[in-house]
Scaffold this motif. Structure first.
Motif, short mmCIF file in Angstrom:
data_model
loop_
_atom_site.label_atom_id
_atom_site.label_comp_id
_atom_site.label_asym_id
_atom_site.label_seq_id
_atom_site.Cartn_x
_atom_site.Cartn_y
_atom_site.Cartn_z
N ALA A 111 -18.09 48.71 16.62
CA ALA A 111 -17.32 47.48 16.94
C ALA A 111 -16.94 46.51 16.10
CB ALA A 111 -18.62 46.63 17.54
N GLY A 112 -17.55 46.89 14.83
CA GLY A 112 -16.97 46.28 13.61
C GLY A 112 -15.57 46.57 13.26
N MET A 113 -15.45 48.10 13.39
CA MET A 113 -14.23 48.60 13.13
C MET A 113 -13.11 47.90 14.08
SD MET A 113 -14.57 50.29 10.58
CE MET A 113 -12.98 50.92 10.45
N VAL A 114 -13.59 47.86 15.41
CA VAL A 114 -12.53 47.22 16.30
C VAL A 114 -12.24 45.67 15.75
CG1 VAL A 114 -12.49 46.07 18.78
CG2 VAL A 114 -13.33 48.54 18.51
N VAL A 115 -13.10 44.94 15.38
CA VAL A 115 -12.83 43.67 14.69
C VAL A 115 -12.00 43.66 13.61
CG1 VAL A 115 -13.81 41.69 13.56
CG2 VAL A 115 -14.79 42.77 15.60
N VAL A 116 -12.19 44.77 12.86
CA VAL A 116 -11.12 44.89 11.60
C VAL A 116 -9.60 45.09 12.13
CG1 VAL A 116 -10.19 46.47 9.79
CG2 VAL A 116 -12.70 45.90 10.05
N LEU A 117 -9.46 46.04 13.21
CA LEU A 117 -8.19 46.19 13.83
C LEU A 117 -7.86 44.68 14.55
CD1 LEU A 117 -8.54 49.68 15.39
CD2 LEU A 117 -7.52 49.17 13.31
N LEU A 118 -8.67 44.32 15.04
CA LEU A 118 -8.28 42.88 15.76
C LEU A 118 -7.62 41.91 14.81
CD1 LEU A 118 -8.29 41.25 18.34
CD2 LEU A 118 -10.40 40.35 17.48
N GLY A 119 -8.15 41.85 13.51
CA GLY A 119 -7.67 41.25 12.46
C GLY A 119 -6.44 41.35 12.19
N GLY A 120 -5.70 42.51 12.28
CA GLY A 120 -4.39 42.91 11.90
C GLY A 120 -3.75 42.48 13.18
N VAL A 121 -3.96 42.72 14.30
CA VAL A 121 -3.12 42.26 15.50
C VAL A 121 -3.05 40.86 15.51
CG1 VAL A 121 -3.45 42.27 18.06
CG2 VAL A 121 -4.06 44.44 17.03
N VAL A 122 -4.10 40.01 15.28
CA VAL A 122 -4.06 38.51 15.42
C VAL A 122 -3.10 38.04 14.23
CG1 VAL A 122 -5.29 36.45 14.81
CG2 VAL A 122 -6.27 38.18 16.24
N GLY A 123 -3.12 38.79 12.99
CA GLY A 123 -2.36 38.09 12.15
C GLY A 123 -0.71 38.66 12.37
N GLY A 124 -0.40 39.80 12.84
CA GLY A 124 0.84 40.04 13.45
C GLY A 124 1.25 39.14 14.58
N ILE A 125 0.58 38.87 15.43
CA ILE A 125 0.98 37.82 16.60
C ILE A 125 1.21 36.40 16.11
CG2 ILE A 125 0.12 36.51 18.71
CD1 ILE A 125 -1.68 39.27 19.35
N MET A 126 0.21 36.08 15.20
CA MET A 126 0.75 34.79 14.43
C MET A 126 2.08 34.93 13.56
SD MET A 126 -3.16 33.67 13.22
CE MET A 126 -2.47 31.98 12.56
N ARG A 127 2.44 36.00 12.98
CA ARG A 127 3.56 36.22 12.28
C ARG A 127 4.70 35.79 13.13
NH1 ARG A 127 5.27 41.35 10.33
NH2 ARG A 127 7.38 40.96 10.01
N MET A 128 4.53 36.66 14.32
CA MET A 128 5.68 36.51 15.39
C MET A 128 5.76 35.19 15.84
SD MET A 128 5.78 40.12 17.53
CE MET A 128 3.85 40.03 18.03
N MET A 129 4.80 34.43 15.88
CA MET A 129 4.98 32.87 16.38
C MET A 129 5.44 32.01 15.28
SD MET A 129 1.09 32.85 18.34
CE MET A 129 1.07 31.02 18.45
N GLY A 130 5.62 32.68 14.13
CA GLY A 130 6.20 31.67 13.31
C GLY A 130 5.27 31.19 12.29
N LEU A 131 4.24 31.77 11.97
CA LEU A 131 3.09 31.19 11.08
C LEU A 131 2.91 32.14 9.94
CD1 LEU A 131 0.37 30.08 13.63
CD2 LEU A 131 1.72 28.74 12.51
N GLY A 132 3.72 33.01 9.78
CA GLY A 132 3.76 33.95 8.57
C GLY A 132 5.11 33.51 7.86
N GLN A 133 5.18 34.34 6.86
CA GLN A 133 6.43 34.09 5.68
C GLN A 133 7.58 34.82 6.38
OE1 GLN A 133 5.25 34.99 1.78
NE2 GLN A 133 7.26 34.88 0.95
N PRO A 134 8.64 34.03 6.38
CA PRO A 134 9.78 34.54 6.73
C PRO A 134 10.47 35.58 5.79
CG PRO A 134 10.09 32.35 6.25
CD PRO A 134 8.68 32.65 5.80
#
Length: 83
Positions: A40-63
């Motif tokens: 379950a903790g490993m799923v949360v680790v992967l979720l962190g990558g997914v959330v960061g990627g989605i936020m980057r696509m929303m424009g909250l990451g570095q261009p």
């Protein structure tokens, strides 16, 4: 990398924070010998990558074009050549 502002974005901070929490959860459940909690903790680790990627696509990451690519030693002018 220190001069490129690498990772100083809401997307990076959020993704890394979620992944760190997942890492801590996995570590605790590994010590407690509970495989389901570990995974379950490993799923949360992967979720962190997914959330960061989605936020980057929303424009909250570095261009991508925010700064010049890092130059290696061979790309630099010799000392005194530009004077």
């Amino acid at each position: 990398m220190a001069g490129s502002s690498h990772g100083h974005t809401p997307a990076a901070w959020t993704g890394v924070t979620i992944a760190f929490i997942g890492f801590c959860v996995s570590g605790a459940f590994m010590v407690l010998d509970q495989p389901v909690g570990f995974w379950a903790g490993m799923v949360v680790v992967l979720l962190g990558g997914v959330v960061g990627g989605i936020m980057r696509m929303m424009g909250l990451g570095q261009p991508r074009d925010a700064h010049q690519p890092h130059r290696t030693t061979g790309d630099r002018e010799p000392a005194g050549a530009g004077s």
